[in-house]
Design an enzyme around this catalytic site. Structure first.
Site, PDB file in Angstrom:
ATOM      1  N   TYR A   1      16.361  31.510   3.543  1.00  0.00           N
ATOM      2  CA  TYR A   1      15.192  32.320   3.870  1.00  0.00           C
ATOM      3  C   TYR A   1      15.211  32.715   5.335  1.00  0.00           C
ATOM      4  CZ  TYR A   1      13.147  30.636  -0.474  1.00  0.00           C
ATOM      5  OH  TYR A   1      12.916  30.348  -1.766  1.00  0.00           O
TER       6      TYR A   1
ATOM      7  N   LYS B   1       0.843  -1.205   0.000  1.00  0.00           N
ATOM      8  CA  LYS B   1       0.000   0.000   0.000  1.00  0.00           C
ATOM      9  C   LYS B   1       0.877   1.253   0.000  1.00  0.00           C
ATOM     10  CE  LYS B   1      -0.476  -0.243   5.032  1.00  0.00           C
ATOM     11  NZ  LYS B   1      -1.332  -0.734   6.119  1.00  0.00           N
TER      12      LYS B   1
HETATM   13  C1  LIG Z   1      -0.584  -1.648   6.901  1.00  0.00           C
HETATM   14  C2  LIG Z   1      -1.114  -2.936   7.366  1.00  0.00           C
HETATM   15  C3  LIG Z   1      -0.250  -4.019   7.591  1.00  0.00           C
HETATM   16  C4  LIG Z   1       1.241  -3.903   7.523  1.00  0.00           C
HETATM   17  O1  LIG Z   1       1.698  -3.303   8.707  1.00  0.00           O
HETATM   18  P1  LIG Z   1       3.241  -3.302   9.088  1.00  0.00           P
HETATM   19  O2  LIG Z   1       3.287  -2.777  10.469  1.00  0.00           O
HETATM   20  O3  LIG Z   1       3.901  -2.385   8.119  1.00  0.00           O
HETATM   21  O4  LIG Z   1       3.699  -4.700   8.947  1.00  0.00           O
HETATM   22  C5  LIG Z   1      -0.810  -5.247   7.932  1.00  0.00           C
HETATM   23  N1  LIG Z   1      -2.144  -5.378   8.055  1.00  0.00           N
HETATM   24  C6  LIG Z   1      -3.008  -4.350   7.876  1.00  0.00           C
HETATM   25  C7  LIG Z   1      -4.466  -4.588   8.037  1.00  0.00           C
HETATM   26  C8  LIG Z   1      -2.526  -3.098   7.534  1.00  0.00           C
HETATM   27  O5  LIG Z   1      -3.380  -2.082   7.374  1.00  0.00           O
END
Ligand SMILES: *Cc1c(COP(=O)(O)O)cnc(C)c1O
Length: 363
Positions: free
Chosen positions: A268, A40
């Site tokens: 800046y 993701k």
């Molecule tokens: C993002 C997510 C993961 C992965 O989490 P990590 O801490 O990066 O391993 C696993 N399960 C769900 C439902 C997530 O939303």
């Protein structure tokens, strides 16, 4: 087309390290366990499609994304492996998922009933692959009631659906206090035990669980996120246990060098005034790339040496490579180092590096 490549600010992605990390996790799981690669948010900034391809080639069984659009991008790029949308998808888009063979997370009976109705009215031809999300204490999405869950499983027997998986997500898997984690495991087990027959994919473990609670995994699939990219959990001082290798290196090169005389100011607001004559380098990178402005005063790595941003201990020519995050010789600046400086978590640093920064893949 060469646009996007005409600069020396890049994000190097070591796919060999990614493979290593997946194999390191796999090596400590029971035989027959599977891994879903969590890709993701543009694969935590590492590039959705190349990371998904590399992870699948390294033995991951499927991918997890946050939203349907990400899964469709995988399909558009010829990646046909199982892809699960972890967030809730609006029911009116769900047939797009079914047509593309994308698996959706469902967290309520209402949603399933509404989809079922629409699928029958519209004669949608393909069954929707469903993973039932179970809220065992994360408090986010999913079934909290076993009766409702069992009704959902019954409904999934109709031809409009394929019951492909069930899963939960932990809120405190990276904590040294295991009380809450254990509560979630107990609740999860009640859901698992309520079924006579389990779906093909049963998953409960995120990176933290795969690292620290392997012996408690009662499931056949681990969802690897941050650990696949080679990093420990954010804000977590417990050592990681897998021998992970960092996958990404955020790099730039000096674009301008000058001698600053004592008393002269820079940038800046003239925020910095030299106390003595010193060398000053300009690095062509900034917040528009996702390098937070609040890192002003932080350090970068030049020539394997630790130094304050843009103030050099000696002269370096234009084009000298600079590492903003990653490894440089014996030194390392991790996403967690940057995150601590800014007051955020490493996930936010990684996902913040935006598309203006060209990704370069090696290995
Ligand atoms: C993002 C997510 C993961 C992965 O989490 P990590 O801490 O990066 O391993 C696993 N399960 C769900 C439902 C997530 O939303």
């Amino acid at each position: 087309m060469i646009s996007g490549r005409l600069r020396k600010t890049t994000y190097q992605v070591d796919l060999g390290a990614l493979r290593h990390n997946i194999q390191a996790q796999r090596a400590v799981l029971p035989a027959g366990s599977r891994i879903f690669a969590v890709v993701k948010a543009n694969a935590y900034g590492h590039g959705l499609v190349p990371v998904a391809q590399a992870a699948l080639a390294a033995g991951a069984t499927g991918t997890c994304v946050a939203i349907l659009d990400e899964a469709l991008e995988l399909r558009d790029n010829g990646i046909d492996a199982l892809s699960l949308v972890l967030g809730i998808t609006a029911v009116e888009y769900a047939n797009v998922a079914a047509m593309a063979g994308v698996s959706l997370t469902v967290g309520s009976l209402d949603w399933l009933q509404e989809y079922h109705r629409l699928a029958q009215v519209n004669h949608w031809p393909k069954p929707l692959k469903v993973h039932l999300g179970i809220d065992t204490g994360m408090g986010r999405i999913g079934f909290t009631d076993i009766d409702q869950f069992k009704q959902a499983v019954e409904l999934l027997k109709s031809p409009e659906f394929e019951f492909e998986g069930m899963f939960t997500h932990f809120a405190t898997a990276d904590s040294t206090d295991q009380t809450y984690f254990d509560k979630q495991v107990t609740r999860w087990q009640q859901f698992v035990d309520s079924l006579d027959e389990l779906p093909p994919y049963v998953h409960m473990a995120n990176s933290a669980t795969g690292m620290w609670h392997r012996e408690l995994i009662t499931a056949n699939t681990v969802r690897m996120g941050i650990s696949m990219y080679g990093h420990n959990l954010s804000g977590c001082d417990i050592k990681e246990t897998l021998g992970l290798q960092p996958v990404g290196t955020f790099k730039t090169a000096i674009s301008f060098v000058k001698k600053l005389k004592a008393g002269e100011s820079v940038s800046y607001g003239a925020t910095y005034t030299a106390k003595e004559d010193e060398w000053l380098a300009t690095l062509p990178v900034g917040y528009a790339d996702g390098y937070p402005r609040s890192l002003t005063g932080f350090k970068v790595m030049v020539d394997g040496m630790d130094q304050m941003m843009v103030r050099l201990p000696k002269y370096y020519p234009v084009d000298t490579p600079v590492v903003l995050m990653g490894k440089s010789g014996q030194l390392e600046l991790t996403p967690t180092d940057l995150a601590k400086q800014v007051g955020t978590i490493n996930y936010e640093i990684l996902t913040g590096i935006n598309n203006r920064v060209h990704r370069v893949y090696k290995n």
